[in-house]
Design an enzyme around this catalytic site. Sequence first.
Site, short mmCIF file in Angstrom:
data_model
loop_
_atom_site.label_atom_id
_atom_site.label_comp_id
_atom_site.label_asym_id
_atom_site.label_seq_id
_atom_site.Cartn_x
_atom_site.Cartn_y
_atom_site.Cartn_z
N ARG A 242 1.13 -1.30 0.04
CA ARG A 242 -0.05 0.29 -0.26
C ARG A 242 0.86 1.40 -0.43
O ARG A 242 1.96 1.32 0.50
CB ARG A 242 -1.07 0.05 0.93
CG ARG A 242 -2.37 -1.01 1.50
CD ARG A 242 -3.05 -0.21 0.20
NE ARG A 242 -4.44 -1.73 -0.42
CZ ARG A 242 -4.00 -2.76 -0.83
NH1 ARG A 242 -3.43 -2.75 -1.87
NH2 ARG A 242 -5.62 -2.89 -1.12
N GLU A 271 -4.28 7.14 -5.11
CA GLU A 271 -4.13 6.57 -6.80
C GLU A 271 -5.83 7.21 -7.47
O GLU A 271 -6.29 6.76 -6.70
CB GLU A 271 -4.55 5.25 -6.25
CG GLU A 271 -3.29 4.61 -4.91
CD GLU A 271 -2.79 3.69 -5.49
OE1 GLU A 271 -3.66 2.62 -5.20
OE2 GLU A 271 -1.58 2.55 -5.26
N HIS A 290 -0.62 0.41 -9.92
CA HIS A 290 -1.75 -0.95 -9.29
C HIS A 290 -2.31 -2.03 -10.12
O HIS A 290 -3.43 -2.24 -10.11
CB HIS A 290 -2.71 -0.24 -8.33
CG HIS A 290 -2.68 -0.96 -6.85
ND1 HIS A 290 -3.45 0.19 -5.24
CD2 HIS A 290 -3.30 -2.11 -6.89
CE1 HIS A 290 -3.46 -0.96 -5.20
NE2 HIS A 290 -3.28 -1.83 -5.54
P1 NAD Z 1 -1.66 -11.60 5.05
O1 NAD Z 1 -2.69 -10.76 5.99
O2 NAD Z 1 -1.77 -13.26 4.70
O3 NAD Z 1 -0.28 -10.61 5.63
C1 NAD Z 1 0.22 -9.82 5.91
C2 NAD Z 1 1.27 -10.71 6.89
O4 NAD Z 1 1.48 -8.58 8.23
C3 NAD Z 1 1.13 -10.96 8.48
O5 NAD Z 1 1.55 -12.45 8.24
C4 NAD Z 1 0.40 -10.16 10.11
O6 NAD Z 1 1.09 -10.19 10.39
C5 NAD Z 1 1.78 -8.63 9.13
N1 NAD Z 1 1.21 -7.87 9.75
C6 NAD Z 1 0.50 -7.36 10.35
N2 NAD Z 1 1.17 -5.83 10.81
C7 NAD Z 1 1.92 -5.91 11.31
C8 NAD Z 1 2.93 -4.45 11.29
N3 NAD Z 1 3.14 -3.99 12.13
N4 NAD Z 1 4.29 -5.27 11.50
C9 NAD Z 1 5.43 -6.46 10.23
N5 NAD Z 1 4.42 -7.03 9.75
C10 NAD Z 1 2.65 -6.79 10.13
O7 NAD Z 1 -2.09 -10.80 3.45
P2 NAD Z 1 -1.64 -10.85 2.30
O8 NAD Z 1 -2.49 -11.46 2.05
O9 NAD Z 1 -0.02 -11.08 1.80
O10 NAD Z 1 -1.32 -9.18 2.05
C11 NAD Z 1 -0.29 -8.22 1.90
C12 NAD Z 1 -0.63 -6.79 1.59
O11 NAD Z 1 -0.26 -6.81 -0.07
C13 NAD Z 1 -2.09 -6.42 1.78
O12 NAD Z 1 -2.37 -5.85 3.38
C14 NAD Z 1 -2.56 -6.18 0.67
O13 NAD Z 1 -2.12 -4.39 1.52
C15 NAD Z 1 -1.04 -5.89 -0.08
N6 NAD Z 1 -2.06 -6.30 -1.67
C16 NAD Z 1 -1.08 -5.44 -2.57
C17 NAD Z 1 -2.36 -6.01 -3.87
C18 NAD Z 1 -1.70 -5.48 -5.23
O14 NAD Z 1 -1.95 -5.51 -6.27
N7 NAD Z 1 -0.75 -4.52 -5.48
C19 NAD Z 1 -2.81 -7.05 -4.27
C20 NAD Z 1 -3.09 -7.58 -3.42
C21 NAD Z 1 -2.63 -7.36 -1.95
#
Ligand code: NAD
Length: 324
Positions: A242, A271, A290
């Site tokens: 993000r 965005e 994105h």
């Molecule tokens: P997920 O929930 O499987 O993983 C997120 C991880 O972050 C978890 O392991 C959690 O414990 C950890 N976390 C939470 N708070 C934290 C902190 N303060 N410090 C460090 N780690 C922390 O989620 P995911 O499916 O792996 O997705 C991750 C991110 O990817 C989403 O939150 C979203 O923002 C982003 N995303 C982007 C796109 C894109 O098109 N660019 C698409 C999908 C998701």
Amino acid sequence: MKVMKIVILDGYTENPGDLSWAGMEALGKLVVYDRTSLTDEKEIIGRIGDAQVVITNKTPISRTTLDACPQVKYIGVLATGYNVVDVDAAKEKEIPVTNIPTYGTAAVAQMTIALLLEVCHHVGHHSQAVFSGRWESNPDWCFWDYPLIELDGKTMGLIGFGRIGQATAKIAKALGMNILAYDEYPNDSGKALAEYVSLDELLSRSDVISLHCPLFPSTQGIINEENIAKMKESAILLNTSRGPLVQEQDLADALNSGRIAAAAVDVVSAEPIKGDNPLLKAKNCIITPHIAWAPKESRARLMDIAVENLRAFKEGKPVNVVNL
Ligand code: NAD
């Protein structure tokens, strides 16, 4: 239940024409808008009208909108993040809000590595240089315009080591990289892939730093001047999570002064990107609009889950509800 009226407010990015809404159509009387104003509440209210089902991706659904559209019984968000809906207002009205918890893990991991490989080889730039005649007129049999970088033996640090972080680590390992991870909740699958370390240790030891944590108040601006100062001067920063995780002015300053080597981001703070975003003028910065989530395979999975969410609601057994 009698035939439901379903309104999709902003269907274009999910389905620009290469998928079918037939699954949704089978569940009610469907109206699809490509786009709806993000700011004109009158337009949003007018389009929802007397529909029972609202499907949105980025169009906001506020308390005012819900007050004005009392027939709404279900809100489906075509994304994982559901901050566009006033979930508390929906909860008070007992309207379930559903999301798509996971659909694009492989695609986002693949894009993260695509950005990294672009930083390492600048494939797009070098191909354009060849098509513009530079190779033909080159005195030597090859040329390159950027330092080329081999990843084997280098260290990738992943901030947030959940689904996408771990999928990215698997590909990076196949490239010969060592993996560090920082996560508030280490887990066994993560321990099998990476060495968990503190954030400071990750920042100072990594050659490549990739962001995969959610956007929370605690993670907003996690990449700022103070943390950039802990990185190697050769560090490469990747962000497919993000935009607001990064203080963009601080990152632009660091790139322009050579404090870190390069950045590649798929997401920015606002965005679509604004013309005055400091990253647009930063050195050694790659920005994509994105697209990590958007391969057809991922969007098809998202579509299937959105249809299943609505079907489950219709059958009285709602799933993926985020607010009740
Ligand atoms: P997920 O929930 O499987 O993983 C997120 C991880 O972050 C978890 O392991 C959690 O414990 C950890 N976390 C939470 N708070 C934290 C902190 N303060 N410090 C460090 N780690 C922390 O989620 P995911 O499916 O792996 O997705 C991750 C991110 O990817 C989403 O939150 C979203 O923002 C982003 N995303 C982007 C796109 C894109 O098109 N660019 C698409 C999908 C998701």
